[in-house]
Structures are given as C-alpha cells and as structure tokens.
Design a protein around this motif. Structure first.
Motif, PDB file in Angstrom:
ATOM      1  N   LEU A 180      36.475  32.183  50.477  1.00 33.77           N
ATOM      2  CA  LEU A 180      37.831  32.529  50.887  1.00 33.77           C
ATOM      3  C   LEU A 180      37.783  32.998  52.334  1.00 33.77           C
ATOM      4  N   PHE A 181      38.542  32.333  53.163  1.00 33.67           N
ATOM      5  CA  PHE A 181      38.513  32.626  54.597  1.00 33.67           C
ATOM      6  C   PHE A 181      39.933  32.614  55.125  1.00 33.67           C
ATOM      7  N   GLY A 182      40.259  33.596  55.951  1.00 31.70           N
ATOM      8  CA  GLY A 182      41.592  33.625  56.550  1.00 31.70           C
ATOM      9  C   GLY A 182      42.178  35.020  56.518  1.00 31.70           C
ATOM     10  N   ARG A 183      43.497  35.089  56.506  1.00 33.75           N
ATOM     11  CA  ARG A 183      44.191  36.380  56.543  1.00 33.75           C
ATOM     12  C   ARG A 183      43.928  37.172  55.278  1.00 33.75           C
ATOM     13  N   ARG A 184      44.000  38.493  55.401  1.00 35.39           N
ATOM     14  CA  ARG A 184      43.770  39.363  54.250  1.00 35.39           C
ATOM     15  C   ARG A 184      44.783  39.106  53.150  1.00 35.39           C
ATOM     16  N   SER A 185      46.028  38.823  53.541  1.00 34.72           N
ATOM     17  CA  SER A 185      47.039  38.542  52.519  1.00 34.72           C
ATOM     18  C   SER A 185      46.696  37.273  51.760  1.00 34.72           C
ATOM     19  N   SER A 186      46.129  36.283  52.450  1.00 39.73           N
ATOM     20  CA  SER A 186      45.707  35.051  51.803  1.00 39.73           C
ATOM     21  C   SER A 186      44.569  35.329  50.832  1.00 39.73           C
ATOM     22  N   TYR A 187      43.636  36.174  51.237  1.00 39.23           N
ATOM     23  CA  TYR A 187      42.525  36.529  50.364  1.00 39.23           C
ATOM     24  C   TYR A 187      43.031  37.198  49.096  1.00 39.23           C
ATOM     25  N   ALA A 188      43.906  38.172  49.233  1.00 37.58           N
ATOM     26  CA  ALA A 188      44.409  38.911  48.071  1.00 37.58           C
ATOM     27  C   ALA A 188      45.126  37.979  47.105  1.00 37.58           C
ATOM     28  N   ALA A 189      45.918  37.048  47.641  1.00 38.54           N
ATOM     29  CA  ALA A 189      46.650  36.120  46.787  1.00 38.54           C
ATOM     30  C   ALA A 189      45.688  35.194  46.044  1.00 38.54           C
ATOM     31  N   SER A 260      40.382  49.357  41.141  1.00 40.07           N
ATOM     32  CA  SER A 260      40.530  50.771  40.851  1.00 40.07           C
ATOM     33  C   SER A 260      40.509  51.625  42.112  1.00 40.07           C
ATOM     34  N   GLN A 261      39.902  51.081  43.202  1.00 36.87           N
ATOM     35  CA  GLN A 261      39.811  51.831  44.448  1.00 36.87           C
ATOM     36  C   GLN A 261      40.812  51.336  45.498  1.00 36.87           C
ATOM     37  N   GLY A 262      41.685  50.442  45.089  1.00 39.18           N
ATOM     38  CA  GLY A 262      42.683  49.909  46.029  1.00 39.18           C
ATOM     39  C   GLY A 262      42.136  48.921  47.020  1.00 39.18           C
ATOM     40  N   GLY A 263      41.004  48.289  46.701  1.00 36.72           N
ATOM     41  CA  GLY A 263      40.368  47.382  47.650  1.00 36.72           C
ATOM     42  C   GLY A 263      40.834  45.961  47.575  1.00 36.72           C
ATOM     43  N   LEU A 264      41.627  45.602  46.581  1.00 37.78           N
ATOM     44  CA  LEU A 264      42.043  44.220  46.413  1.00 37.78           C
ATOM     45  C   LEU A 264      42.814  43.703  47.621  1.00 37.78           C
ATOM     46  N   GLU A 265      43.726  44.532  48.141  1.00 37.07           N
ATOM     47  CA  GLU A 265      44.536  44.089  49.269  1.00 37.07           C
ATOM     48  C   GLU A 265      43.721  44.016  50.564  1.00 37.07           C
ATOM     49  N   ARG A 266      42.665  44.801  50.657  1.00 42.96           N
ATOM     50  CA  ARG A 266      41.885  44.834  51.881  1.00 42.96           C
ATOM     51  C   ARG A 266      40.901  43.695  51.959  1.00 42.96           C
ATOM     52  N   GLY A 267      40.521  43.147  50.788  1.00 43.25           N
ATOM     53  CA  GLY A 267      39.524  42.080  50.793  1.00 43.25           C
ATOM     54  C   GLY A 267      38.156  42.586  51.210  1.00 43.25           C
ATOM     55  N   GLN A 268      37.835  43.859  50.847  1.00 43.90           N
ATOM     56  CA  GLN A 268      36.538  44.395  51.210  1.00 43.90           C
ATOM     57  C   GLN A 268      36.179  45.513  50.282  1.00 43.90           C
TER      58      GLN A 268
END
Length: 268
Positions: A180-189, A260-268
């Motif tokens: 998965l490569f690109g914007r963080r929003s793209s990664y989260a989706a 659980s740590q809120g990392g999904l949106e950050r992609g990290q």
C-alpha cells in the motif's frame, strides 16, 4: 508492480522504460517512479526494502514446510523480483499475472526473468478477472499484491470484493501480502477493506518504509501470536534467505493493536 483494468485499451497502458546505475537496473512506466529494480551482480535477490517485506509470509510458515510443494502468485509483475525469488531461490511453483505486455517483455529482456516452464508461468491477463477462475480457489499459499499504475496514487484494484477474491484464492494456511503506497487516507481505506475481507484478527501491518510503502499481511486463518516462535522463525529465514527478517519483527504488529491505539488512520 502495475496492472490496469482490461477495459483500458492497450494503447493506454504506460510505456516501459529502463534506467541503470552502478548497482541496480530500474523499471519505469512513463514516469521517474521506480516500479521495480534488480541488483546487477545478484539478479535473483531482492533489492528494495518494501519488496523484501513482501516476503514476511515466511514468518508464518513452519520451519519444516516443504516450500517446493507450495504455490506462489504475484498480482503485478513489476521488475519480476518477487517472481524470480519464489521460483529460483525458494523453488516454489510460481505464477505472475500482469496485464501490460511491455512489462513482461522488459522482464524477459532486461531483468533475467526465466521463460515459462512447468514451475513458472507469467499470464498476460486482468488480475481482477483471472483470480476468479475456479482453479485458483484455495490453491495459493503465498499471494503478493502490488497493483499500482504509473501515477502511484492508490491501488488499481482495491475493492472489498477484490480482497474477498484474494482470500478465496488462499489455502487454509495461506497468506497475502499487499503493498500500500500513497496518501494516509488511501492507506486507511485500503486497510479497512482488507480487514473486512480477512477479519482484523488475521491482519498484520508494517510501519511505512522511508519511501512510503506500507506492507500489509493477511492470513486466511488466524495464527497464535507466539513471540518466541516468530523470533525463531525470523532467525531461520534471515539465515537461509539473506532477508532482514529479525528487523521485521520490530516494525510488524497486528492491526488490532493499531486500532486500539488509534493507529489505523495514521498508517503507522
């Protein structure tokens, strides 16, 4: 690395070009973006960090598994690095699916991709359609998905149905790795769609590389998170295949921990 939908005319497929430095040769698709590479002095080893991480499925394969009895499939050929590694280094039956004939020709002419044989097949086909064929169902142990166009903005194939089709390809012990490569929003989706198809308990994710590639690993069936077993397997993989597997464990973790740590949106 690239495939496009079959509805696109052949003329719309990006033009392949090759560049070369002192250490490696690179594949491009009409832009300066590197779509794949090959070490000139070691053409069957993996050069790029994110491509090496696509091999993390080995961490979840028992040490006594006979890899030569298993089937690996790549969706998107790129510079054929993964295809060559599975075929030549691991000795696996290997299939790559790539829609652009120029990419296939470049890999055969410039990146030392062997000709088709009983154990190696390169299909010029639309991956979205090909993987739905009955003979793929439950037949694949290692599936690598790297499907970007020349703009590298978001995966070309990235729907919930596509990831469900990928899961259906896997044997019970099978594993999919996705770039998965690109914007963080793209990664989260994209990650949300993968979790919907495989179940969040079955999905692991690396931290992004410096270039922005995030490798996600999805298991057909969840496995116990045995830290000692993973460490032992990583050491074995590193020793046998010269992959930095022990370092992977420092940047690879289950997605449920990120959620659980809120990392999904950050992609990290």
């Amino acid at each position: 690395m690239v495939t496009r939908k079959k509805s696109k005319a052949a003329a719309e497929l990006p033009t392949v070009s090759i560049s070369e430095g002192e250490i490696a040769r690179y594949l491009h698709l009409g832009t300066p973006w590197v779509q794949g590479s090959m070490r000139l002095k070691d053409p069957f080893m993996l050069d790029l960090e994110y491509v090496q991480r696509m091999m993390a499925w080995l961490l979840f394969t028992p040490a006594d598994e006979d890899l030569t009895a298993l089937h690996a499939v790549q969706l998107g050929l790129g510079a054929a690095a993964l295809t060559k590694f599975h075929h030549k280094v691991l000795g696996m039956r290997t299939t790559a699916i790539e829609i652009n004939p120029q990419v296939i020709a470049a890999c055969r002419g410039w990146f030392k991709l062997p000709p088709d044989s009983a154990s190696l097949q390169v299909l010029q086909a639309d991956a979205a359609e090909e993987i739905r064929r009955p003979h793929w169902q439950g037949a694949v142990h290692a599936l690598q998905v790297d499907l970007y166009d020349h703009d590298a903005a978001a995966p070309v194939l990235d729907s919930p149905d596509f990831y469900a089709d990928c899961r259906a390809m896997l044997a019970p012990e099978g594993c999919m790795t996705v770039n998965l490569f690109g914007r963080r929003s793209s990664y989260a989706a994209s990650l949300e769609k993968i979790c919907a198809a495989f179940g969040p308990d079955n999905v692991w994710a690396f931290k992004p590389t410096r270039e922005g590639n995030t490798i996600v690993l999805a298991l057909r069936v969840a496995q116990p998170r045995d830290v000692l077993q993973l460490q032992s397997r990583a050491q074995a993989v590193q020793a046998q295949y010269q992959l930095p597997a022990t370092k992977w464990l420092k940047v690879l973790r289950p997605v449920v921990e990120d959620v659980s740590q809120g990392g999904l949106e950050r992609g990290q």
